[in-house]
Scaffold this motif. Structure first.
Motif, mmCIF file in Angstrom:
data_model
loop_
_atom_site.group_PDB
_atom_site.id
_atom_site.type_symbol
_atom_site.label_atom_id
_atom_site.label_comp_id
_atom_site.label_asym_id
_atom_site.label_seq_id
_atom_site.Cartn_x
_atom_site.Cartn_y
_atom_site.Cartn_z
ATOM 1 N N ALA A 36 -9.679 11.540 -11.053
ATOM 2 C CA ALA A 36 -8.818 11.638 -9.873
ATOM 3 C C ALA A 36 -7.567 10.781 -10.034
ATOM 4 O O ALA A 36 -6.452 11.228 -9.724
ATOM 5 C CB ALA A 36 -9.601 11.202 -8.630
ATOM 6 N N VAL A 37 -7.731 9.566 -10.532
ATOM 7 C CA VAL A 37 -6.582 8.686 -10.745
ATOM 8 C C VAL A 37 -5.632 9.285 -11.773
ATOM 9 O O VAL A 37 -4.399 9.249 -11.615
ATOM 10 C CB VAL A 37 -7.055 7.285 -11.174
ATOM 11 N N TYR A 38 -6.198 9.856 -12.846
ATOM 12 C CA TYR A 38 -5.373 10.452 -13.900
ATOM 13 C C TYR A 38 -4.561 11.633 -13.366
ATOM 14 O O TYR A 38 -3.360 11.758 -13.629
ATOM 15 C CB TYR A 38 -6.268 10.892 -15.055
ATOM 16 N N ILE A 39 -5.203 12.494 -12.588
ATOM 17 C CA ILE A 39 -4.502 13.670 -12.044
ATOM 18 C C ILE A 39 -3.410 13.236 -11.065
ATOM 19 O O ILE A 39 -2.283 13.753 -11.098
ATOM 20 C CB ILE A 39 -5.514 14.610 -11.362
ATOM 21 N N ILE A 40 -3.717 12.289 -10.202
ATOM 22 C CA ILE A 40 -2.725 11.813 -9.233
ATOM 23 C C ILE A 40 -1.544 11.170 -9.945
ATOM 24 O O ILE A 40 -0.373 11.394 -9.588
ATOM 25 C CB ILE A 40 -3.380 10.828 -8.249
ATOM 26 N N SER A 41 -1.837 10.363 -10.962
ATOM 27 C CA SER A 41 -0.760 9.696 -11.710
ATOM 28 C C SER A 41 0.145 10.697 -12.399
ATOM 29 O O SER A 41 1.379 10.606 -12.323
ATOM 30 C CB SER A 41 -1.372 8.733 -12.729
ATOM 31 N N MET A 42 -0.450 11.682 -13.078
ATOM 32 C CA MET A 42 0.347 12.698 -13.771
ATOM 33 C C MET A 42 1.155 13.526 -12.789
ATOM 34 O O MET A 42 2.336 13.819 -13.021
ATOM 35 C CB MET A 42 -0.579 13.597 -14.601
ATOM 36 N N ALA A 43 0.545 13.914 -11.656
ATOM 37 C CA ALA A 43 1.250 14.732 -10.671
ATOM 38 C C ALA A 43 2.408 13.971 -10.039
ATOM 39 O O ALA A 43 3.506 14.524 -9.858
ATOM 40 C CB ALA A 43 0.266 15.205 -9.603
ATOM 41 N N ALA A 44 2.180 12.698 -9.700
ATOM 42 C CA ALA A 44 3.240 11.908 -9.069
ATOM 43 C C ALA A 44 4.413 11.697 -10.016
ATOM 44 O O ALA A 44 5.580 11.848 -9.623
ATOM 45 C CB ALA A 44 2.674 10.567 -8.607
ATOM 46 N N ASN A 45 4.122 11.351 -11.267
ATOM 47 C CA ASN A 45 5.206 11.137 -12.231
ATOM 48 C C ASN A 45 5.943 12.432 -12.542
ATOM 49 O O ASN A 45 7.176 12.445 -12.658
ATOM 50 C CB ASN A 45 4.637 10.537 -13.518
ATOM 51 N N LEU A 66 14.364 5.627 -13.894
ATOM 52 C CA LEU A 66 13.063 5.768 -13.255
ATOM 53 C C LEU A 66 12.331 7.009 -13.757
ATOM 54 O O LEU A 66 11.116 6.970 -14.005
ATOM 55 C CB LEU A 66 13.245 5.839 -11.741
ATOM 56 N N SER A 67 13.059 8.117 -13.918
ATOM 57 C CA SER A 67 12.424 9.327 -14.445
ATOM 58 C C SER A 67 12.016 9.144 -15.906
ATOM 59 O O SER A 67 10.983 9.661 -16.335
ATOM 60 C CB SER A 67 13.375 10.519 -14.307
ATOM 61 N N SER A 68 12.806 8.403 -16.665
ATOM 62 C CA SER A 68 12.435 8.104 -18.052
ATOM 63 C C SER A 68 11.166 7.264 -18.094
ATOM 64 O O SER A 68 10.289 7.475 -18.945
ATOM 65 C CB SER A 68 13.578 7.363 -18.758
ATOM 66 N N LEU A 69 11.061 6.311 -17.174
ATOM 67 C CA LEU A 69 9.857 5.498 -17.081
ATOM 68 C C LEU A 69 8.653 6.356 -16.705
ATOM 69 O O LEU A 69 7.545 6.146 -17.217
ATOM 70 C CB LEU A 69 10.055 4.382 -16.060
ATOM 71 N N SER A 70 8.853 7.346 -15.842
ATOM 72 C CA SER A 70 7.764 8.249 -15.463
ATOM 73 C C SER A 70 7.303 9.079 -16.658
ATOM 74 O O SER A 70 6.095 9.276 -16.858
ATOM 75 C CB SER A 70 8.214 9.170 -14.328
ATOM 76 N N CYS A 71 8.243 9.575 -17.447
ATOM 77 C CA CYS A 71 7.874 10.321 -18.662
ATOM 78 C C CYS A 71 7.073 9.443 -19.618
ATOM 79 O O CYS A 71 6.074 9.877 -20.199
ATOM 80 C CB CYS A 71 9.124 10.848 -19.357
ATOM 81 N N LEU A 72 7.523 8.214 -19.763
ATOM 82 C CA LEU A 72 6.816 7.277 -20.637
ATOM 83 C C LEU A 72 5.407 6.991 -20.122
ATOM 84 O O LEU A 72 4.450 6.896 -20.898
ATOM 85 C CB LEU A 72 7.625 5.981 -20.745
ATOM 86 N N GLU A 73 5.275 6.867 -18.804
ATOM 87 C CA GLU A 73 3.961 6.611 -18.217
ATOM 88 C C GLU A 73 3.024 7.800 -18.421
ATOM 89 O O GLU A 73 1.815 7.615 -18.659
ATOM 90 C CB GLU A 73 4.107 6.310 -16.722
ATOM 91 N N MET A 74 3.551 9.022 -18.336
ATOM 92 C CA MET A 74 2.712 10.198 -18.556
ATOM 93 C C MET A 74 2.186 10.245 -19.986
ATOM 94 O O MET A 74 1.012 10.550 -20.224
ATOM 95 C CB MET A 74 3.495 11.471 -18.223
#
Length: 230
Positions: A36-45, A66-74
């Protein structure tokens, strides 16, 4: 064991992951929670990246970083979570040695890139607060794109030279980030009106929270003293 002419030779092909070995009764619960955490994290980013790409009003340096950071987090999350989820779901706690080394290398590389990206974001906030009148000329589209791709898409000799000099400074991205926020704080504290100070601090509070959580976790995990039952 393999028999060789010079004696016995141990060949390691797999590594056993013992992180949740003693919690077999909770594997299903852990799998559900982590999934659940993984899906929420991927969807939010992913949602954040799509919004920045589609909304012209969000195509500014701050949201680009911020969007670059989201890509990196994914990418970082996908490097670890699927293997962990597969182990919890199937009960297979073994991983190939080559895969483990590749995962470890990718984890270290992504963490390093994130350190420099957070430092670039703090530099952007520094220019926005301390050099407001010159900000449009200092942080144009060419500059903030170069700050993001400069670690991976330029001449590697330049990156090697920068890394060589920065290697003499422990945690250089963190020091540069702290230096940027010291300058930001000094400039904000000189604002004569309390409302202006609150507005200036609120603009960079989210990034400061991310920096605190990121480096706080690194310190807690890698710099805490070892114990028998950590």
């Amino acid at each position: 064991m393999q028999e060789t002419g010079s004696g016995n030779l141990t060949t390691i092909s797999h590594i056993i992951l013992l992180g949740f070995w003693d919690l077999k009764d909770l594997w299903i619960l852990l799998f559900t929670g982590f999934l659940a955490v993984y899906i929420i994290s991927m969807a939010a980013n992913l949602l954040l990246v799509v919004l920045v790409l589609l909304d012209p009003h969000l195509q500014t340096p701050a949201y680009f970083f911020l969007s670059s950071l989201s890509c990196l987090e994914m990418v970082s999350t996908s490097n670890i979570s699927p293997v962990m989820l597969a182990g919890l779901q199937t009960g297979n706690v073994m991983i190939y040695l080559g895969g483990c080394l590749a995962q470890l290398y990718l984890f270290g590389a992504l963490a390093t890139v994130e350190c420099f990206l957070l430092e670039a974001m703090s530099y952007d906030w520094y220019l926005a607060v301390c050099r407001l009148l010159h900000y449009p000329s200092l942080m144009d589209g060419r500059v903030w794109r170069q700050l993001v791709v400069g670690l991976s898409c330029t001449d590697t000799s330049v990156v090697q030279m920068i890394t060589f000099f920065l290697s003499f400074i422990p945690a250089s991205p963190l020091l540069l980030t702290v230096a940027s926020y010291v300058c930001i704080s000094w400039a904000v504290l000189r604002v004569p009106f309390a409302s202006g100070r609150r507005k200036a601090f609120s603009t960079c509070s989210s990034h400061l929270t991310v920096v605190t959580l990121f480096y706080g976790m690194l310190v807690a995990v890698y710099m805490s003293p070892g114990t028998a039952r950590s």
